[in-house]
Structures are given as C-alpha cells and as structure tokens.
Design a protein around this motif. Structure first.
Motif, PDB file in Angstrom:
ATOM      1  N   GLU A  52     123.115  48.963  -9.302  1.00 43.49           N
ATOM      2  CA  GLU A  52     122.171  48.035  -9.927  1.00 43.49           C
ATOM      3  C   GLU A  52     122.899  47.017 -10.796  1.00 43.49           C
ATOM      4  O   GLU A  52     122.463  45.868 -10.904  1.00 43.49           O
ATOM      5  CB  GLU A  52     121.140  48.809 -10.756  1.00 43.49           C
ATOM      6  CG  GLU A  52     120.159  47.939 -11.527  1.00 43.49           C
ATOM      7  CD  GLU A  52     119.325  47.008 -10.662  1.00 43.49           C
ATOM      8  OE1 GLU A  52     118.888  45.961 -11.175  1.00 43.49           O
ATOM      9  OE2 GLU A  52     119.118  47.321  -9.471  1.00 43.49           O
ATOM     10  N   SER A  56     122.083  43.224 -10.288  1.00 43.73           N
ATOM     11  CA  SER A  56     121.561  42.423 -11.403  1.00 43.73           C
ATOM     12  C   SER A  56     122.401  41.168 -11.638  1.00 43.73           C
ATOM     13  O   SER A  56     121.957  40.246 -12.333  1.00 43.73           O
ATOM     14  CB  SER A  56     121.512  43.263 -12.682  1.00 43.73           C
ATOM     15  OG  SER A  56     122.812  43.600 -13.120  1.00 43.73           O
ATOM     16  N   TYR A 108     114.376  50.732 -10.372  1.00 40.19           N
ATOM     17  CA  TYR A 108     114.690  49.324 -10.611  1.00 40.19           C
ATOM     18  C   TYR A 108     113.843  48.397  -9.728  1.00 40.19           C
ATOM     19  O   TYR A 108     114.159  47.221  -9.582  1.00 40.19           O
ATOM     20  CB  TYR A 108     116.167  49.066 -10.340  1.00 40.19           C
ATOM     21  CG  TYR A 108     117.095  49.833 -11.248  1.00 40.19           C
ATOM     22  CD1 TYR A 108     117.303  49.423 -12.556  1.00 40.19           C
ATOM     23  CD2 TYR A 108     117.752  50.975 -10.789  1.00 40.19           C
ATOM     24  CE1 TYR A 108     118.159  50.121 -13.400  1.00 40.19           C
ATOM     25  CE2 TYR A 108     118.615  51.677 -11.618  1.00 40.19           C
ATOM     26  CZ  TYR A 108     118.816  51.250 -12.928  1.00 40.19           C
ATOM     27  OH  TYR A 108     119.667  51.950 -13.752  1.00 40.19           O
TER      28      TYR A 108
END
Length: 277
Positions: A52, A56, A108
């Motif tokens: 992640e 991101s 997420y």
C-alpha cells in the motif's frame, strides 16, 4: 564496492528504483506462512501494508505471490511428498490465499485479481499478449494483479524458485521498472546467514556478479531461501536495464525504504543502465 564510481552507481540505482512507476513485488512462501505452514495473517497483512505504501505513491504494483502449497499444507495437514499431493494442496491453499489477500487489501479499499500461470503462458507469444493485455487493463482499473504459478497443472515447475523466475520473466515482459524479491533473508550474503554468523550482506551486485555466483554455488543449501534463483532472476532484470532488489520481508517499511532510495537488502545495478560519469 569501494570505488567512487561504484558508490555513485549504487546511489544512482537506488534512485532509479525509487523512481520506478511500475513495480513487481515477489513474496516467497516463508514470507507468508508460519513454521507449521499455516498462512500467517500478520505476515500477509504486513506485506499488504508495505504494498500500500507503493500504491499510495501512485505506482502500479503487480504482486507475484507464492504460498498456495504451504497454505494448503497448513489447512488440511497433508504432506506434499509427491507431485500429485503438491498439486492438490495448491488448489486448497490458493483459494485461502486469495481470500486473505482480498480481505487485507480491502482495508485500503483496494481490489485484487488472480492470475495463475505456467511457463507456457510466458513462452507462447499469443498467450503472453493476452496475459499482458489483461494485466494492463487491471492496472488501468486500479486493480492489483496477483500472480502465482498454476501448480494444479504444473509438473516440472513445482520446485524451489519457480516464482523467482516467473516474477523476473513477468517484470521483463510487462515492462516493469523494478523487481523486488522479498524473502526470509536480508539480501545476498557472503555465506548462508542462517548458518554462518560471519556472513556479510552484499550491498550491490554489478560487475561483481561472477564473484557472487561463485559464493552462492559454494554456500547454497535448502534452507537458504532458494537464493540462487532469486539472484538469477534479479540479474535477468538488470540485464534488461532495470534495477532489482532482494530484501527481507520482515524488514520494517521495506518497500517504503526502496521508494525513498534508502539502503536495504541487495540491489542489482542495471547493465548499461546507469551512467559512468
């Protein structure tokens, strides 16, 4: 790796890895399962947390994940002594593996897709074109492709290191900018760090590749994380002009460190891929 030129090449390669837009991350079985071959939720969630961090940063991420046979072994407590048993266990473990990835990425609000491949899918031009088109579409949709070998129909492919070579072939085939191989050791060492307390981590592999191969040939053992195929896969990627990193999956924020050009694991310098001045 002592000369100014070599140190400059290492720094430049780290920055090249940090700037990668499309990354393939390969996670081995030991990075996902416990000592009893059960799928380890904490390890899997840690891997997804690390992934992640790349996502991101608006990077495209493709995961090559081992672990289906190990997860299957832990789930139904059957041995994998024969090819047939390994194939059957993979079918049990793969569904559990994908279920857990789906749950973990959902934290997420990320979606995942499963792709099960054999060597034939990589070698046959038409099949590989179809595979690449599918991956490109998934990435366009913001879906994380999760690739594993199709052990249920594979025979010779079921051996240590399969996904190491699969991940390097996929990295080259889909024009990834970086290959990261996560394993249970902290990179490439001058000996087996599990057996030799004096073994030192090799910071980078470039012009010293032949020396590294000699070291691996002398020290490779079954418990050394299948390091030989990891090194060969990373070298293949570097020969195509892109960096590769072998690092420890339990290293805190391991992918963030790579994405911020910090030293971690062993980095492979691209052949003719960094400047000489």
């Amino acid at each position: 790796m002592s000369s100014e030129l070599e140190e400059a090449a290492i720094d430049e390669t780290r920055q090249l890895a940090a700037d990668a837009d499309r990354v393939i991350v390969k996670a081995g079985t030991n990075s996902l399962t416990d000592d009893e071959s059960n799928l380890d939720d904490e390890k899997l969630d840690k891997l997804v947390d690390d992934l992640e961090d790349l996502l991101s940063r608006d990077k495209e991420v493709i995961l090559v994940s081992s672990g289906s046979i190990g997860a299957g072994t832990g789930r139904i407590e059957q041995s994998s002594g024969t090819v047939e048993e390994s194939q059957a266990l993979s079918t049990v473990g793969q569904s559990l593996l994908m279920h857990r990835y789906t749950e973990s990425f959902a934290r997420y609000d990320r979606k995942v897709a499963q792709l099960l491949l054999t060597q034939h899918d990589l070698e046959n031009p038409e099949r590989f074109t179809n595979l690449r088109n599918t991956i490109e579409t998934l990435l366009d949709w913001g879906v994380v492709p999760i690739i594993n070998e199709n052990d249920a129909v594979a025979t010779e492919e079921i051996r240590i290191g399969d996904n190491d070579m699969l991940s390097s072939a996929a990295a080259i085939g889909v024009d990834a900018d970086l290959l990261v191989t996560l394993t249970d050791v902290g990179g490439v060492y001058t000996g087996n760090p599990k057996e030799d307390d004096d073994a030192e981590r090799i910071e980078a592999v470039g012009t010293n590749y032949d020396q590294v191969q000699d070291i691996i040939s002398e020290t490779t053992s079954e418990g050394f994380g299948g390091i030989q195929t990891k090194v060969e896969g990373a070298r293949d990627v570097s020969e195509h002009g892109n960096p590769a990193v072998i690092a420890k999956s339990t290293e805190p924020d391991v992918l963030e460190k790579i994405a911020t050009a910090k030293p971690v694991g062993t980095i492979f310098i691209p052949i003719n891929g960094v400047s000489d001045d």
